[in-house]
Design an enzyme around this catalytic site. Structure first.
Site, PDB file in Angstrom:
ATOM      1  N   ASP A  32       0.864  -1.325  -0.110  1.00  0.00           N
ATOM      2  CA  ASP A  32       0.049  -0.069   0.111  1.00  0.00           C
ATOM      3  C   ASP A  32       0.774   1.037   0.163  1.00  0.00           C
ATOM      4  O   ASP A  32       0.240   2.402  -0.048  1.00  0.00           O
ATOM      5  CB  ASP A  32      -1.120  -0.112   1.264  1.00  0.00           C
ATOM      6  CG  ASP A  32      -0.374   0.193   2.508  1.00  0.00           C
ATOM      7  OD1 ASP A  32       0.872  -0.331   2.579  1.00  0.00           O
ATOM      8  OD2 ASP A  32      -1.126   0.051   3.566  1.00  0.00           O
ATOM      9  N   SER A  33       2.163   1.184   0.096  1.00  0.00           N
ATOM     10  CA  SER A  33       3.014   2.323  -0.198  1.00  0.00           C
ATOM     11  C   SER A  33       2.824   2.871  -1.460  1.00  0.00           C
ATOM     12  O   SER A  33       3.171   4.004  -1.798  1.00  0.00           O
ATOM     13  CB  SER A  33       4.637   1.710  -0.242  1.00  0.00           C
ATOM     14  OG  SER A  33       4.635   0.894  -1.102  1.00  0.00           O
ATOM     15  N   GLU A 168       9.081  -3.976  10.291  1.00  0.00           N
ATOM     16  CA  GLU A 168       9.478  -2.625   9.737  1.00  0.00           C
ATOM     17  C   GLU A 168      10.321  -1.420  10.834  1.00  0.00           C
ATOM     18  O   GLU A 168       9.682  -1.466  11.745  1.00  0.00           O
ATOM     19  CB  GLU A 168       8.221  -1.981   9.278  1.00  0.00           C
ATOM     20  CG  GLU A 168       8.702  -0.378   8.612  1.00  0.00           C
ATOM     21  CD  GLU A 168       7.571   0.094   7.578  1.00  0.00           C
ATOM     22  OE1 GLU A 168       6.597  -0.609   7.357  1.00  0.00           O
ATOM     23  OE2 GLU A 168       7.961   1.074   7.057  1.00  0.00           O
TER      24      GLU A 168
HETATM   25  O1  KIV Z   1       3.431  -1.134   1.636  1.00  0.00           O
HETATM   26  C1  KIV Z   1       4.646  -1.504   1.504  1.00  0.00           C
HETATM   27  O2  KIV Z   1       5.300  -1.212   0.401  1.00  0.00           O
HETATM   28  C2  KIV Z   1       5.245  -2.123   2.809  1.00  0.00           C
HETATM   29  C3  KIV Z   1       6.588  -1.759   2.909  1.00  0.00           C
HETATM   30  C4  KIV Z   1       7.140  -2.059   4.594  1.00  0.00           C
HETATM   31  C5  KIV Z   1       7.701  -2.884   2.287  1.00  0.00           C
HETATM   32  O3  KIV Z   1       4.520  -2.640   3.350  1.00  0.00           O
END
Ligand code: KIV
Length: 240
Positions: A32-33, A168
């Protein structure tokens, strides 16, 4: 710790999924990034299920054999029933597994998904979907209490059936202790080298989102500069 480390990168569209698969990546994460690096939102809390489905479909079309993991977005898994309904939509879109943010607080969601046959990764440490209540992105596990809570979360999600655990921004020493304490693989981001694998946001890795790069990333390419140069050349040629 495992012998062969697991390499995970985010993909949000067809060409990136194809390119990363051709490079030999182990797992594609439709994170969701994408809310920040593709859609221009200030954080991940704005990302909707429909957006996740749209991008998961594109990534699934670009992958022939690499497993696709899709994030359940903000507020899509507040209870086990909505978690299951929304995870099924991601699986229908082409994901092979889903990821949700939460530890002991989310064991009923994880157990329900796994019972329904949906492989589920848990995500603890800094949980970006909680950024509004936390007021920023901070390292986790700095105090003994925080470290104990992370270890308890890791044990709880393993017991609930999660197939892997994303850590994370966890203090590296604590990430190492968590990795040694559970039998499912840990995938770290900004959590040091002692995890079973590493994940990065591809835009950070390739330098295609130059306006912000997390401190723990050393970009391996400068795609933003290449785009500006190519566009600049085209503009100059056009206006000659
Ligand atoms: O949404 C994302 O890209 C993640 C990152 C921590 C890799 O969850």
């Amino acid at each position: 710790m495992r012998d062969e480390k697991i390499a995970v990168l985010t993909a949000y569209d067809y060409p990136m999924a194809r390119l990363l698969e051709e490079a030999g990546i182990d797992l594609l994460l439709v994170g969701d990034s994408l809310g920040m690096v593709v859609l221009g939102y200030p954080n991940t809390t704005h990302v909707t299920m429909d957006e996740m489905i749209h991008h998961t479909r594109a990534v699934a079309r670009g992958s022939t054999h690499t497993p696709v993991l899709a994030d359940l977005p903000f507020a899509s898994y507040d209870d086990p029933e909505s978690a299951l309904a929304n995870a099924r939509r991601l699986i229908e879109a082409g994901a092979h597994a889903v990821k949700l943010e939460g530890g002991a607080s989310h064991v009923s969601q994880i157990a329900g998904l796994v019972a329904a046959g949906i492989p589920t990764m848990a995500h603890i440490g800094m949980m970006p979907q909680r950024v509004l209540v936390e007021g920023g992105y901070r390292m986790k596990g700095k105090t003994a209490d925080e470290a104990e809570k992370l270890l308890a979360d890791a044990a709880a999600v393993e017991r609930a059936g999660a197939f892997a655990l994303l850590l994370e921004l966890v203090v590296p020493e604590v990430a190492g202790r968590i990795t040694a304490s559970i039998s499912i693989p840990t995938i770290g981001i900004g959590s040091g080298p002692q995890c079973d694998g590493q994940v990065l946001v591809t835009h950070d890795l390739i330098g295609s989102f130059p306006w912000f790069t997390p401190k723990f990333v050393s970009p391996k390419a400068t795609v933003a500069a290449a785009i500006r140069a190519a566009a600049g050349e085209f503009i100059r040629e056009t206006k000659l």
